[in-house]
Design a protein around this motif. Structure first.
Motif, PDB file in Angstrom:
ATOM      1  N   MET A   1       0.830  -1.387  -0.064  1.00  9.35           N
ATOM      2  CA  MET A   1       0.051   0.156  -0.006  1.00  9.35           C
ATOM      3  C   MET A   1       0.866   0.819  -0.034  1.00  9.35           C
ATOM      4  O   MET A   1       0.564   2.204  -0.480  1.00  9.35           O
ATOM      5  N   LYS A   2       2.330   1.304   0.926  1.00 14.34           N
ATOM      6  CA  LYS A   2       2.965   2.326   0.574  1.00 14.34           C
ATOM      7  C   LYS A   2       3.474   3.391  -0.318  1.00 14.34           C
ATOM      8  O   LYS A   2       3.203   4.361  -0.407  1.00 14.34           O
ATOM      9  N   ASN A   3       3.521   2.524  -2.124  1.00 11.48           N
ATOM     10  CA  ASN A   3       3.945   3.164  -2.664  1.00 11.48           C
ATOM     11  C   ASN A   3       2.567   3.072  -3.492  1.00 11.48           C
ATOM     12  O   ASN A   3       3.486   3.231  -4.844  1.00 11.48           O
ATOM     13  N   GLU A   4       1.156   2.468  -2.984  1.00 10.42           N
ATOM     14  CA  GLU A   4       0.270   2.832  -4.558  1.00 10.42           C
ATOM     15  C   GLU A   4       0.016   4.115  -5.068  1.00 10.42           C
ATOM     16  O   GLU A   4       0.310   4.928  -3.592  1.00 10.42           O
ATOM     17  N   LYS A   5      -0.540   4.297  -5.854  1.00 10.87           N
ATOM     18  CA  LYS A   5      -0.966   5.690  -6.439  1.00 10.87           C
ATOM     19  C   LYS A   5      -2.359   5.811  -5.815  1.00 10.87           C
ATOM     20  O   LYS A   5      -3.151   4.801  -6.131  1.00 10.87           O
ATOM     21  N   PRO A   6      -3.019   7.187  -5.602  1.00 14.64           N
ATOM     22  CA  PRO A   6      -3.814   7.454  -5.291  1.00 14.64           C
ATOM     23  C   PRO A   6      -5.674   6.404  -5.775  1.00 14.64           C
ATOM     24  O   PRO A   6      -6.170   6.215  -4.864  1.00 14.64           O
ATOM     25  N   HIS A   7      -5.411   6.890  -6.318  1.00 12.53           N
ATOM     26  CA  HIS A   7      -6.446   5.956  -8.153  1.00 12.53           C
ATOM     27  C   HIS A   7      -6.749   4.713  -7.904  1.00 12.53           C
ATOM     28  O   HIS A   7      -7.155   3.603  -7.684  1.00 12.53           O
ATOM     29  N   THR A   8      -5.511   4.077  -7.403  1.00  9.32           N
ATOM     30  CA  THR A   8      -5.361   2.152  -7.137  1.00  9.32           C
ATOM     31  C   THR A   8      -5.856   2.101  -5.845  1.00  9.32           C
ATOM     32  O   THR A   8      -6.555   1.089  -5.784  1.00  9.32           O
ATOM     33  N   LEU A   9      -5.884   2.975  -4.836  1.00 12.52           N
ATOM     34  CA  LEU A   9      -5.875   3.116  -3.721  1.00 12.52           C
ATOM     35  C   LEU A   9      -7.651   2.907  -3.622  1.00 12.52           C
ATOM     36  O   LEU A   9      -8.680   2.059  -3.336  1.00 12.52           O
ATOM     37  N   ARG A  10      -7.665   4.043  -4.337  1.00 15.49           N
ATOM     38  CA  ARG A  10      -9.550   4.331  -4.588  1.00 15.49           C
ATOM     39  C   ARG A  10     -10.074   3.382  -4.833  1.00 15.49           C
ATOM     40  O   ARG A  10     -11.639   2.589  -4.190  1.00 15.49           O
ATOM     41  N   ASP A  11      -9.904   2.620  -6.428  1.00 13.30           N
ATOM     42  CA  ASP A  11     -10.563   1.587  -7.106  1.00 13.30           C
ATOM     43  C   ASP A  11     -10.019   0.304  -6.104  1.00 13.30           C
ATOM     44  O   ASP A  11     -11.325  -0.562  -5.976  1.00 13.30           O
ATOM     45  N   LYS A  12      -9.580   0.424  -4.787  1.00 11.66           N
ATOM     46  CA  LYS A  12      -9.875  -1.216  -4.180  1.00 11.66           C
ATOM     47  C   LYS A  12     -10.778  -0.768  -2.797  1.00 11.66           C
ATOM     48  O   LYS A  12     -11.128  -1.951  -2.595  1.00 11.66           O
ATOM     49  N   VAL A  13     -10.450  -0.235  -2.511  1.00  9.45           N
ATOM     50  CA  VAL A  13     -12.039   1.183  -1.416  1.00  9.45           C
ATOM     51  C   VAL A  13     -13.128   1.297  -1.738  1.00  9.45           C
ATOM     52  O   VAL A  13     -13.988   0.964  -1.152  1.00  9.45           O
ATOM     53  N   SER A  14     -13.199   0.861  -3.045  1.00  9.50           N
ATOM     54  CA  SER A  14     -14.707   1.431  -3.921  1.00  9.50           C
ATOM     55  C   SER A  14     -15.424   0.361  -4.253  1.00  9.50           C
ATOM     56  O   SER A  14     -15.118  -0.018  -5.240  1.00  9.50           O
TER      57      SER A  14
END
Length: 65
Positions: A1-14
């Motif tokens: 998670m540390k080096n992931e881009k914001p859109h990747t994180l967004r896609d994981k949680v939404s």
């Protein structure tokens, strides 16, 4: 998670078509991200100013030998 881009994180949680992605879409449309970045920038500038002011105040209050 540390080096992931914001859109990747967004896609994981939404969920596609869900409430979170809908809210994020509205925030993006309204430019909230830019406003948040500007607020952080301005706060950092003010923080540096306050730090300089405190340093001057401390050096003025320090007794000289």
């Amino acid at each position: 998670m540390k080096n992931e881009k914001p859109h990747t994180l967004r896609d994981k949680v939404s969920t596609p078509g869900g409430t979170t992605i809908q809210a994020i879409s509205v925030l993006e449309e309204r430019g909230v991200g830019g406003a948040i970045m500007r607020a952080i920038y301005e706060a950092s500038i003010r923080s540096k100013e306050i730090s300089r002011e405190l340093e001057c105040s401390i050096s003025e209050d320090t007794p000289r030998k």
